[in-house]
Enzyme design. Structure first.
Site, short mmCIF file in Angstrom:
data_model
loop_
_atom_site.label_atom_id
_atom_site.label_comp_id
_atom_site.label_asym_id
_atom_site.label_seq_id
_atom_site.Cartn_x
_atom_site.Cartn_y
_atom_site.Cartn_z
N ASP A 373 0.46 -1.33 -0.44
CA ASP A 373 -0.19 0.05 0.02
C ASP A 373 0.84 1.15 -0.17
O ASP A 373 2.07 1.48 0.48
CB ASP A 373 -1.25 -0.05 1.29
CG ASP A 373 -1.57 1.50 1.60
OD1 ASP A 373 -2.82 1.48 0.89
OD2 ASP A 373 -1.23 1.97 2.31
N GLU A 428 1.61 -0.54 -5.84
CA GLU A 428 0.09 0.52 -5.37
C GLU A 428 0.79 1.74 -6.16
O GLU A 428 1.43 2.63 -4.71
CB GLU A 428 -1.09 0.87 -4.05
CG GLU A 428 -2.07 1.67 -4.83
CD GLU A 428 -2.42 2.71 -3.23
OE1 GLU A 428 -3.49 2.88 -3.38
OE2 GLU A 428 -1.95 2.56 -1.80
#
Length: 765
Positions: A373, A428
């Site tokens: 993330d 990401e």
């Protein structure tokens, strides 16, 4: 990791840079031959051969790679190698041996430390810890007289420290489980070490990594149709079989690492080595993963190493009373938008902590990989805030780049792929960082996939426009705008679009009509018909052109009608403004799977289409087909035609016009049949196509293709045609050679991927 075998390996002599505590270790090896797993040494870095446009930034990239190699060399010198260094959980935190329990904690800012808990009645004077020259506090607790451990399994523990900020009770940084007691605000660390007979034993090997990734993004807590926090056990028994039936081959689970604030969606982590106790025990999570492996489903973890919760009571923030313990000091250690702390990736012990954390979940829980993330925030000192990346390479290689963070990403990918060659890493990144998916050995960052985040943003942008203003070329460009040899995971929408304050694609398309006109016993509306048709088309073209992997957030496959709103109370801002909460309601923090299953609702058709789409990809593997050719982007007809392998995709986005005898180009000669039709009544369509029809190609160039065939393309439909091999072959424009029925196959076999013709080019070659 079949037939795991334990072997004793003597500890290498080393002089750690900040921690010198030798101990015997065990290596879990993959096969009974039992060779220790190793991580290959740095390669020579062939990055400029892969992407010659990087030559203009050689100074930066050579410096970055030199820093990576320097870290590898120092880890080899002082820690015995990256393989040993990434097993920090065998030295720090609670370590059980035959003689007792050793507890170690790195807290250089603390003036004194003591271990407290239920086992010593929280007496801060009972178990005083000793500090070494590297700031590591340590205590050994021998077994009780009866041989039982000094700290009972399941009991509460904390470390009490005298710090520059005062006396502080903290949950151990390496704690493996933490729990919030009913009626209490702070969490407590839990000493989790069940007896051997109670420990979960994995029964099923990891599945092999599939060529095409079809990911079902999930959140355990909100995975129940009921307004409640769901459990690992319920997810295992109820949701995993659904994922398997829908045709997905991987599940990506959010909010695994413990987080005190439920509404953070799991992104404000407080205890990095502990699975969230809201959903059950560590053994419950292991059982879930084992069941997924039995079903042939990969389990990916949404791991958060980009920042940490600023929670001082439960997390790492101000752990030893200092601002710069695990994080950068001052403003650089604060994320102004996320209200969280930012790691100092140049710190030796922070590297140990994060690398060990990434390994821990793979080793202990048998996760199959990660979705990292917030990688954009990590790679740049500006964290991507108020920066519009244009693709100019100057934006990526300069003083704005956090080289320490990029080197950490190289190290963690190096470690993961060295020890677990089948593991998957997805980053990401919204910036489009070049070298992101180039292997570390070649000088890249090392991710397997980039999350193609621009696609979802583009769909929202398009959905705000009238149908007449949709541009076919714009859609195709966004879907295919990626670097050569850079694999991407595409998605039309993820959990981000489902949050309160945003809208899912289904809600953008159908709005409030979803609440009144989704029952089949009521007349539909033009808005509903349009919405259902485009919902299917958007998902299929995203999967068809967007990448080598595909992701869907749970429930969105059938157009889930509700947004996500975590339970929350009223919030008073510093300026006195009150943000109204939802009365701590779980009503909007669940997934109404019953809607997608109901045969009397139109949601069912969208779910059936998504399931069929996954199974067609499973059969033909079109996402990773070597042959891809886009032959038509017709702005007047609103038609997009492209080939993937032996499949021909035909999309008619026109709101009104249907086309009879519409000619579409193809590469291979032969007979084509429909294998997926968004207009099928089963999928909520109007049944305007005959699925028994056969489409024969004829010679002659069309749309830069050597052959073509004629189709009926109804408005707002997506149809996939597959070449039926070893049946009628084209001799000339009209003459066909028929094969007797007795030797025709009963059903089409999976087709082989075709090689690109001279006339066709791979995307972005």
């Amino acid at each position: 990791m079949e037939d795991d075998t334990e072997i004793e390996v003597e500890e290498q002599e080393s002089v750690p840079k900040e921690l010198s505590t030798p101990l015997n270790r065990k290596i879990i090896t993959e096969k009974s031959e039992a060779k220790p797993r190793t991580i290959p040494p740095p390669g020579i870095g062939q990055i400029y051969e892969i992407d010659p446009s990087l030559l203009g930034f050689r100074q930066h990239l050579d410096y970055r790679y030199a820093q990576y190699k320097r870290m590898r060399e120092e880890i080899d010198k002082y820690e015995g190698g990256l393989e040993v260094f990434s097993r920090g959980y065998e030295k720090l935190g609670f370590v059980r041996s035959e003689m007792g329990i050793t507890y170690r904690e790195w807290a250089p800012g603390a003036k004194s430390a003591a271990l407290i808990g239920d086992f010593n009645n929280w007496n801060p004077n009972a178990d005083i810890m000793n500090r070494n020259e590297f700031g590591v506090w340590e205590i050994f607790l021998p077994n009780n007289a009866d041989g039982s451990p000094a700290i009972p399994h399941g009991s509460r523990v904390k470390i009490r420290m005298e710090t520059p900020s005062g006396i502080k009770d903290s949950i151990p940084a390496w704690i493996k489980f933490s729990v919030q007691a009913p009626g209490e605000i702070p969490y407590n660390g839990i000493y989790y070490d069940p007896p051997e007979e109670e420990k979960y034993v994995f029964k099923h090997p990891r599945p092999k990594r599939p060529k095409s990734l079809r990911i079902y993004e999930s959140h355990v807590g909100m995975s129940s149709p009921e307004p409640m926090i769901n459990t690992y056990a319920n997810f295992r028994d109820d949701v995993l079989p659904r994922i398997k039936r829908l045709g997905y081959n991987a599940v990506q689970i959010m909010a695994i690492q413990e987080h005190s604030y439920y509404a953070s969606f799991g992104y404000h982590v407080t205890n990095f080595f502990a699975p969230s106790s809201r959903f059950g025990t560590p053994d419950d999570l292991k059982s879930l993963i084992d069941k997924a492996h039995e079903l042939g489903i990969l389990v990916l973890m949404d791991i958060v190493h980009s920042h940490a919760s600023n929670n001082v009571l439960d997390g790492l923030n101000m752990f030893d009373g200092t601002d710069g313990h695990y994080f950068h000091m001052g403003s650089r250690g604060q994320h102004s938008v996320w209200d969280s702390r930012l790691f100092n990736y140049g710190s030796w012990e922070v590297l140990r902590y994060l690398l060990s954390n990434a390994r821990w979940w793979l080793e202990e829980y048998k996760f199959d990989g990660y979705r990292f993330d917030g990688v954009t925030s990590m790679m740049y000192i500006h964290h991507g805030l108020q920066v519009g990346f244009t693709g100019n390479y100057n934006e990526y290689f300069g003083y704005a780049t956090d080289v320490d963070a990029v080197v950490y990403l190289m190290l963690v990918n190096d470690m993961i792929h060295g020890l677990y060659p089948e593991a998957v890493t997805i980053g990401e990144d919204v910036s489009g960082m070049p070298t992101f998916c180039i292997p570390v050995q070649d000088g890249g960052v090392g991710f397997d996939y980039r999350l193609h985040m621009a696609i979802a943003d583009k769909w929202i942008e398009i959905l705000k426009k009238r149908d007449e203003d949709w541009k076919m070329g714009d859609i195709v460009h966004t879907l295919t705008n990626r670097r050569w040899m850079e694999k991407c995971v595409a998605y039309a929408e993820s959990h981000d679009q489902a949050l309160v304050g945003d809208k899912t694609i289904a809600f953008w398309l159908m709005d409030k009509d979803m609440y009144e006109f989704m029952a089949l016993d009521r007349p539909s509306t033009a808005l509903i018909d349009r919405g259902i048709a485009l919902h299917k088309m958007i998902r299929l073209i995203t999967m068809g052109l967007g990448g080598e992997g595909y992701l869907n957030f749970m429930g969105n496959e059938f157009g889930h009608p509700e947004w996500i709103d975590f339970p929350r109370g009223d919030q008073r801002l510093p300026n006195g403004v009150v943000i109204t909460g939802n009365g701590y309601s779980y009503d909007k923090c669940r997934r109404r799977f019953d809607l997608g299953d109901a045969d009397y609702l139109r949601y069912r058709g969208m779910q059936e289409f998504d399931q069929a789409m996954q199974h067609v990809e499973e059969k033909y593997g079109f996402m990773t087909s070597e042959h891809t050719y886009i032959s038509r982007k017709d702005e007047k007809d609103r038609v997009i035609v492209f080939e993937k392998g032996n499949l021909v995709f035909v999309f008619n986005f026109h709101w009104n016009n249907s086309y009879f005898d519409y000619r579409v180009g193809c590469a291979k000669p032969g007979k084509y049949k429909i294998v997926l039709d968004s207009d099928d009544p089963l999928f909520g369509g109007f049944g305007r196509l005959d699925h028994n029809a056969e489409y024969f190609s004829f010679e002659g160039w069309y749309d830069d293709r050597p052959r073509s065939f004629m189709v009926y393309a109804p408005n707002r439909t997506a149809v996939v045609y597959a070449l039926v091999e070893d049946e009628p072959k084209v001799v000339n424009d009209l003459e066909l050679v028929e094969i007797p029925e007795t030797v025709k196959p009963a059903a089409a076999e999976p087709v082989k991927e075709s090689e690109p013709d001279e006339e066709s080019e791979p995307l972005d070659s």
